[in-house]
Enzyme design. Structure first.
Site, PDB file in Angstrom:
ATOM      1  N   HIS A 279       0.821  -1.199   0.000  1.00  0.00           N
ATOM      2  CA  HIS A 279       0.000   0.000   0.000  1.00  0.00           C
ATOM      3  C   HIS A 279       0.859   1.254   0.000  1.00  0.00           C
ATOM      4  CE1 HIS A 279      -3.513   2.462   1.045  1.00  0.00           C
ATOM      5  NE2 HIS A 279      -2.745   3.052   1.943  1.00  0.00           N
TER       6      HIS A 279
ATOM      7  N   GLU B 286      -1.652  -5.009  -4.370  1.00  0.00           N
ATOM      8  CA  GLU B 286      -2.297  -4.537  -3.151  1.00  0.00           C
ATOM      9  C   GLU B 286      -3.728  -5.052  -3.072  1.00  0.00           C
ATOM     10  OE1 GLU B 286      -3.520  -0.257  -1.188  1.00  0.00           O
ATOM     11  OE2 GLU B 286      -3.859  -0.718  -3.286  1.00  0.00           O
TER      12      GLU B 286
ATOM     13  N   ASN C 274      26.642 -23.944  -0.934  1.00  0.00           N
ATOM     14  CA  ASN C 274      27.428 -25.162  -0.860  1.00  0.00           C
ATOM     15  C   ASN C 274      26.684 -26.241  -0.078  1.00  0.00           C
ATOM     16  OD1 ASN C 274      30.290 -26.301  -1.269  1.00  0.00           O
ATOM     17  ND2 ASN C 274      29.839 -26.731   0.860  1.00  0.00           N
TER      18      ASN C 274
END
Lengths: 124, 667, 170
Positions: free
Chosen positions: B48, B70, B400
């Site tokens: 908003h 929104e 990793n």
């Protein structure tokens, strides 16, 4: 309007909006205090007497509608003009705001000139 | 008056990027079922705010795009809509898209219109499908009333009794009306009660007005817009021909505008979506309370300083005690100020951690693995400069773990493990450092394989005896990984060797612990700040040096019999099972008159760097202290074995030893 | 800490030329007079113990703390290969703002000299270009000579003389 400049409280959780409103109003000679949510605004209202309050609706901690309701119930602020910032599509919010005691609203997005026009209308 | 809005742009972008992060975190939590109402609200509020701000500051395309997000989020927070996993994915992609738009707009680049269009349509689809009750496009209250100016209007304005309690003022209304045209009228006081029944807060008046001029009804409606509910208003055209202009037409207009498909050819997508776009050049957000504290402290410092100044002007020995008190106070205030300033640069590590939930989610999806990310200690604070540099190494280590650590779901089940693997990110303070641990419950590191590989690559000899830590350290050796192993997921030109280098350049260290089949922990130790160092003061001859505590393992009083000469390695000291090469600072620095020549007359400070341990031979240990690191290079030049200088309490300068450099010098 | 200066007998500034010219702070070193551009002089301190810096040229005595900054201290006697003498109460350290001729960086570097003489004015036109003469000092470091009341004054080019590139370990 006398020699004493009106004091306006602007409430919005968005810093950029607060800055813009503050800057615009100060530029027109008003004194401005900023608050970032309803609670802080309520606290501020107890230390200073504002001539006009402009508040957003969606804010953390305390939203605008709740804030308006609280503020309106304070003796000092029974007749103070309180304006909400709303978006064009939220007619429910406007009704809610009025029910909480808001005087009127300003539709977002607005530009500085529009803001000034409304403030002038209300404060004379 | 035209106000230049550009001055607010930077703040708007900064807060919008933060808002996007809030949305992303919130959506991820929503996905895993951990979001509460408040979080859902904050996701909505973020969207908003961005919508409102972008509209206000002239970024209409961003506003339009955010508007549809929104709308969707509004439904979610009202409980009208439940978001599916796919729905959340679409919203997450939209957040990415929005980031791209913001980055492009704030940096003056080009917006990828295709991406905007794709995401917009995806969002629209969700809204259109199973539209519960309301649709997105609320008919706006603003109506396009068909209006023709009449020659004038007759207005009966009767405010209700509670009119003023809304902060409204009839005078304002009258003033506004008189601005539209020529206003005439009469006030009706018929309802005003007797004085003793009069409530001054109530409104008893009404007005009969005539407004002459070319005024549209819409304009009059506008004036009364706010007070419609608190008053009775009758507006009739002056020439009372019955025009049915009472009912303004409501033109439903679509509030969700589709972004215009751009004619511009699609440009390269914004590259690093995952990296936070640097909209802020080099600024830091500091809580106002921290600034207030600072200001207070400076104030006190100034007072103390004035007081001392005054004492100094007219000093005699009778005022000695006052002087001493003042100096103690000065010391205290200065210390407090220093701590406070350091605090300002301290930033919670959540800033760095925040990118990981999304990253792990996307990555594990890509690899078809099930992985849960758990984070602790996000509030742990560290210096801003450190945080910026630790980001990439952490990303690589987490990647990793996802890539090489956690096994495929089938393999995990076969091994009796839960199907979903867990990666933990842990940050905490320990002994003046910050420790960040990346733990996974994956397959662990196979020491034998690493060892073999090390031999193959010629990094170690086939028969070498290595400690576990030394074997793991091979992973960080530049020569270890080959291009073939840098998969699309892990590879980005950042190898484990760069990870280690980055960590060490921050004055930190990395340790590996692993159990084959069970999992791995990478433990990173970092100084809290780059400007301040915890040091051990040592003396060599007449000189004092500082050894960074982070490098020190222990100190021992050496015994003569433990000293060995090893061919090709020089002097070594046998400490328990290890043979530590000895570093004689006196020799490396050519210090004359060093007191201890023989080992047993001095002390051995055991230090660690690069996974290897050494014994630094010094004359004596002095105290431990926190020192501020000063540059030797500013006015002089870089000296091997010295990483910087500091100013001790007595005003003298002490040099800080650069342990890795000393090690290299002794080779 | 106060520093004593003494002039050569007269109490006036030794004017080589009465009105115009740059001002130079002059000091003596092994009975020779040298001068540095006064605008480059940040301050003058008495000699205090410095912290030794390893693996530096022998004329770098160490570094000192100048209000929080680390500043190297160069012993000019050693630098110019002059016979060494004990420091006295008149020994001073002159802190200079140097602009390194090689890398252009600005540094604060201090030098140890026997004693301060005076501030003199010397007009550039009076500064003769240095003939090559057998001096302890590399003539590259001298920007010119001036006549100071009958005595020869060597004006030092500190940007060249105090280049960091030259401070290599012997």
């Amino acid at each position: 309007m006398g020699l004493i400049m009106a004091l306006i409280l602007t409430v919005d959780d968005s810093a950029s909006m607060r800055q813009m409103v503050s800057f615009t109003l100060k530029g027109a000679g008003y004194d401005v205090v900023e608050a970032e949510d309803g609670q802080k605004a309520l606290d501020a209202s107890k230390t200073k007497k504002f001539d006009l309050v402009v508040t957003d609706v969606n804010m953390p901690v305390m939203d605008g509608i709740t804030f308006i309701r609280h503020l309106r119930s304070e003796a000092n602020y029974k007749f103070t003009p309180i304006l909400m910032l709303t978006t064009e599509s939220s007619s429910d919010k406007k009704a809610e705001g009025k029910a909480a005691g808001a005087t009127g609203w300003i539709v977002k997005p607005f530009n500085p000139d529009q803001l000034l026009a409304v403030v002038k209308k209300v404060l004379g | 008056m035209s106000i230049d809005m550009e001055q607010f742009h930077q703040v708007f972008f900064e807060e919008s990027f933060e808002g996007l992060d809030v949305m992303e975190t919130g959506l991820l939590n929503l996905d895993s079922g951990e979001a509460d109402n408040e979080e859902i609200n904050s996701i909505f509020r973020a969207a908003h705010s961005i919508k409102g701000g972008s509209g206000t500051f002239g970024f209409q395309n961003i506003s339009d795009f955010t508007h549809i997000m929104e709308t969707l989020l509004d439904e979610v927070r009202d409980g009208v809509r439940d978001l599916t996993h796919d729905g959340i994915n679409i919203l997450l992609k939209s957040v990415d898209c929005l980031r791209m738009m913001m980055t492009a707009t704030s940096e003056g680049g080009e917006v990828d219109e295709d991406e905007v269009k794709t995401n917009f349509e995806a969002l629209q689809n969700i809204l259109d499908s199973d539209a519960s009750a309301e649709t997105v496009n609320d008919t706006p209250v603003v109506s396009d009333a068909s209006d023709q100016p009449a020659a004038g209007w007759k207005i009966k304005f009767t405010p209700h009794k509670n009119f003023m309690q809304f902060g409204n003022d009839p005078v304002r209304i009258l003033r506004e009306l008189s601005g539209l045209g020529e206003l005439k009228g009469q006030v009706d006081t018929s309802k005003v009660p007797d004085f003793d029944e009069l409530n001054p807060e109530d409104m008893y008046l009404s007005w009969d007005l005539e407004l002459a001029g070319e005024v549209t009804k819409a304009a009059i409606d506008d004036v009364f817009a706010w007070v419609e509910d608190e008053s009775d208003i009758t507006i009739t055209p002056l020439n009372s021909a019955d025009k049915k202009s009472e009912a303004p037409q409501q033109t439903p207009s679509s509030t969700a505008k589709k972004p215009t498909a751009s004619v511009v050819a699609p440009v390269a997508k914004a590259a690093e979506k995952k990296d936070k776009a640097p909209a802020a050049s080099s600024s830091i957000r500091v809580g106002i309370d921290k600034i207030d504290d600072l200001i207070n402290m400076v104030g006190e410092l100034v007072i103390t300083q004035s007081m001392l100044s005054l004492l100094g002007e007219d000093f005699n020995m009778s005022r000695l005690e006052k002087l001493q008190e003042g100096l103690i106070q000065l010391d205290r205030h200065t210390r407090e100020l220093q701590e406070s300033v350091m605090q300002i640069r301290m930033v919670p590590i959540s800033f760095t951690f925040s990118r990981f939930p999304r990253m792990v989610r996307d990555l594990s999806a890509k690899l078809d693995k099930k992985i849960e990310l758990v984070m602790h200690g996000e509030n742990t604070e560290l210096d801003k400069t450190v945080i910026e540099k630790i980001g990439d190494p952490l990303v690589h280590l987490v990647r990793n773990s996802v890539d090489h650590g956690i096994e495929m779901p089938e393999d995990r089940l076969a091994a009796g493990k839960p199907e979903t693997g867990t990666i933990q990110l842990n940050a905490f303070h320990r002994g003046g450092n910050i420790v960040i641990e990346i733990t996974d419950d994956g397959k662990g590191i196979d020491k034998d394989i690493i060892f073999q590989k090390g031999v193959e690559k010629g990094l170690i000899e086939a028969g070498a005896k290595l400690s576990d830590q030394q074997i793991y350290d091979l992973l960080f050796n530049p020569g270890f990984s080959t291009a073939a192993e840098i998969t699309d997921v892990s590879g980005r030109g950042v190898g484990m060797d760069v990870v280690k280098k980055n960590i060490m350049s921050l004055g930190g260290a990395i340790e590996t612990h692993s159990v084959k089949g069970q999992g791995t922990i990478f433990s990173i130790r970092l100084p809290l700040t780059l400007a301040i160092l915890d040091g051990q003061s040592v003396s060599v001859g007449e000189d004092n040096y500082i050894i960074p505590l982070v490098s020190i393992v222990e100190s021992v009083r050496p015994k003569k019999e433990m000293l060995n000469m090893v061919a090709g390695k020089g002097e070594t000291y046998k400490l328990r099972d290890e043979y530590l090469p000895i570093i004689r600072v006196r020799d490396l620095f050519n210090i004359p008159d060093a007191k201890a020549d023989l080992l047993e007359e001095g002390l051995l400070v055991v230090v660690e760097a690069d996974g290897k341990r050494f014994g630094v031979f010094v004359d004596d240990l002095l105290g431990q202290q926190q020192v501020v690191i000063k540059s030797l290079e500013s006015n002089y030049k870089r000296i091997k074995g010295v990483s910087g200088a500091t100013i001790l309490g007595d005003g003298s300068v002490a040099l800080i030893l650069d342990i890795p450099s000393l090690i290299r010098m002794s080779d | 800490m106060t520093v004593e200066t003494h002039s050569n007998g007269t109490d006036e500034l030794l004017d080589v030329d009465a009105d115009l010219g740059d001002e130079y702070l002059t000091f003596s070193l092994a009975h020779e007079e040298y001068g540095v551009d006064i605008l480059r002089v940040q301050e003058i301190r008495g000699w205090e113990a410095v912290t030794r810096v390893p693996n530096s040229p022998d004329y770098v005595k160490g570094v000192l703390n100048l209000r929080g900054a680390i500043v190297p201290v160069i012993d000019l006697r050693v630098r110019f290969n002059l016979p060494l003498e004990e420091y006295t109460s008149l020994t001073v350290v002159i802190v200079l703002a140097v602009k390194d001729k090689d890398d252009g960086r600005e540094r604060t570097i201090s030098v140890v000299v026997d004693e301060i003489s005076d501030v003199v004015k010397a007009k550039l036109s009076d500064i003769q270009t240095t003939p090559k003469f057998g001096s302890a000092l590399d003539t590259e470091y001298i920007s010119g000579l001036a006549d100071a009341g009958g005595k020869m004054l060597m004006l030092l080019d500190i940007d060249t003389m105090l280049r960091v590139s030259e401070m290599k370990q012997m």
